[in-house]
Design a protein around this motif. Sequence first.
Motif, PDB file in Angstrom:
ATOM      1  N   VAL A  67       0.839  -1.201   0.000  1.00 34.57           N
ATOM      2  CA  VAL A  67       0.000   0.000   0.000  1.00 34.57           C
ATOM      3  C   VAL A  67       0.873   1.250   0.000  1.00 34.57           C
ATOM      4  O   VAL A  67       0.655   2.175  -0.794  1.00 34.57           O
ATOM      5  CB  VAL A  67      -0.962   0.001   1.213  1.00 34.57           C
ATOM      6  CG1 VAL A  67      -1.535   1.387   1.470  1.00 34.57           C
ATOM      7  CG2 VAL A  67      -2.081  -1.004   0.997  1.00 34.57           C
ATOM      8  N   HIS A  68       1.878   1.294   0.869  1.00 36.10           N
ATOM      9  CA  HIS A  68       2.733   2.483   0.928  1.00 36.10           C
ATOM     10  C   HIS A  68       3.571   2.641  -0.339  1.00 36.10           C
ATOM     11  O   HIS A  68       3.780   3.769  -0.801  1.00 36.10           O
ATOM     12  CB  HIS A  68       3.593   2.474   2.189  1.00 36.10           C
ATOM     13  CG  HIS A  68       2.805   2.811   3.420  1.00 36.10           C
ATOM     14  ND1 HIS A  68       2.196   4.034   3.591  1.00 36.10           N
ATOM     15  CD2 HIS A  68       2.500   2.073   4.509  1.00 36.10           C
ATOM     16  CE1 HIS A  68       1.555   4.054   4.741  1.00 36.10           C
ATOM     17  NE2 HIS A  68       1.729   2.863   5.324  1.00 36.10           N
ATOM     18  N   LEU A  69       4.013   1.535  -0.918  1.00 39.59           N
ATOM     19  CA  LEU A  69       4.683   1.631  -2.223  1.00 39.59           C
ATOM     20  C   LEU A  69       3.711   2.159  -3.275  1.00 39.59           C
ATOM     21  O   LEU A  69       4.096   2.946  -4.141  1.00 39.59           O
ATOM     22  CB  LEU A  69       5.234   0.276  -2.654  1.00 39.59           C
ATOM     23  CG  LEU A  69       6.532  -0.177  -2.027  1.00 39.59           C
ATOM     24  CD1 LEU A  69       6.975  -1.506  -2.636  1.00 39.59           C
ATOM     25  CD2 LEU A  69       7.639   0.857  -2.177  1.00 39.59           C
ATOM     26  N   LEU A 109       4.709   5.298  -5.451  1.00 43.42           N
ATOM     27  CA  LEU A 109       5.240   5.055  -6.796  1.00 43.42           C
ATOM     28  C   LEU A 109       4.195   4.875  -7.886  1.00 43.42           C
ATOM     29  O   LEU A 109       4.574   4.690  -9.054  1.00 43.42           O
ATOM     30  CB  LEU A 109       6.142   3.807  -6.758  1.00 43.42           C
ATOM     31  CG  LEU A 109       7.283   3.838  -5.733  1.00 43.42           C
ATOM     32  CD1 LEU A 109       8.004   2.497  -5.711  1.00 43.42           C
ATOM     33  CD2 LEU A 109       8.239   4.980  -6.028  1.00 43.42           C
ATOM     34  N   THR A 110       2.907   4.901  -7.545  1.00 39.44           N
ATOM     35  CA  THR A 110       1.882   4.689  -8.573  1.00 39.44           C
ATOM     36  C   THR A 110       0.861   5.816  -8.524  1.00 39.44           C
ATOM     37  O   THR A 110       0.885   6.659  -7.633  1.00 39.44           O
ATOM     38  CB  THR A 110       1.141   3.346  -8.374  1.00 39.44           C
ATOM     39  OG1 THR A 110       0.262   3.453  -7.249  1.00 39.44           O
ATOM     40  CG2 THR A 110       2.109   2.187  -8.196  1.00 39.44           C
ATOM     41  N   ASN A 146       8.687  10.612  -0.805  1.00 45.06           N
ATOM     42  CA  ASN A 146       9.599  10.328   0.305  1.00 45.06           C
ATOM     43  C   ASN A 146       8.920   9.933   1.614  1.00 45.06           C
ATOM     44  O   ASN A 146       9.384   9.030   2.300  1.00 45.06           O
ATOM     45  CB  ASN A 146      10.546  11.508   0.527  1.00 45.06           C
ATOM     46  CG  ASN A 146      11.460  11.705  -0.659  1.00 45.06           C
ATOM     47  OD1 ASN A 146      11.703  10.788  -1.425  1.00 45.06           O
ATOM     48  ND2 ASN A 146      11.960  12.918  -0.826  1.00 45.06           N
ATOM     49  N   VAL A 147       7.839  10.600   1.978  1.00 44.95           N
ATOM     50  CA  VAL A 147       7.156  10.241   3.222  1.00 44.95           C
ATOM     51  C   VAL A 147       6.576   8.829   3.103  1.00 44.95           C
ATOM     52  O   VAL A 147       6.699   8.021   4.025  1.00 44.95           O
ATOM     53  CB  VAL A 147       6.056  11.267   3.580  1.00 44.95           C
ATOM     54  CG1 VAL A 147       5.177  10.756   4.712  1.00 44.95           C
ATOM     55  CG2 VAL A 147       6.685  12.605   3.949  1.00 44.95           C
ATOM     56  N   GLU A 148       5.989   8.522   1.967  1.00 45.41           N
ATOM     57  CA  GLU A 148       5.431   7.183   1.772  1.00 45.41           C
ATOM     58  C   GLU A 148       6.530   6.124   1.717  1.00 45.41           C
ATOM     59  O   GLU A 148       6.333   4.997   2.182  1.00 45.41           O
ATOM     60  CB  GLU A 148       4.556   7.127   0.523  1.00 45.41           C
ATOM     61  CG  GLU A 148       3.216   7.798   0.712  1.00 45.41           C
ATOM     62  CD  GLU A 148       2.389   7.206   1.850  1.00 45.41           C
ATOM     63  OE1 GLU A 148       2.462   5.988   2.102  1.00 45.41           O
ATOM     64  OE2 GLU A 148       1.643   7.961   2.488  1.00 45.41           O
TER      65      GLU A 148
END
Length: 178
Positions: free
Chosen positions: A63-65, A69-70, A141-143
């Motif tokens: 989820v965090h990626l 990134l998406t 960056n935060v994610e």
Amino acid sequence: FWAEECTKDYCRALDEATETVGVVMSTPFMILAVLTPAIGRLVDQFGHRSKITAVSSLILFLVHLGFALTSLSPIVLLIGQGLAISIYASAVRSSMPLVVLPKGTGKAFGAMLSLQHVGFAVFPIAVACIHKKSNSSFIPNVELFFASFAFMGCFLAVLLCVKNRLDGGKLDHPILAS
């Protein structure tokens, strides 16, 4: 006329956006409130707590990626976040009485809650620092920061699976009869 009407339109749009954001951001918490008892019952019935912890950590990592990134819909990702946290909470919290002596469960739950709240206190400070150093941007960056902690959770959950297996698989046993 223009200034007055445009100001009204702007304020109305701002109010609507604020309400929409509030609803969207509450998605994971609504999922937790609704699904955690049912997921907890399934965990009690089928066991496999260490494996479930690993899977939920992996979901949270993805989820965090996804946020970082998406361009997936935030609502879809927030639903995934709510599911991951609900699954994790059900598996981890129901594991405590299985691995801690009865006379120490209160202390164990207190220590777990205390550690969780240390994170709640420290993470906003870290997020603010990352946000500032990232030209006032949260993505990516935060994610990625959150993804790195979720990845550490995956790693620790795999270690938990190994330790659980070596210790006889106590976390894999169901509590309730099918």
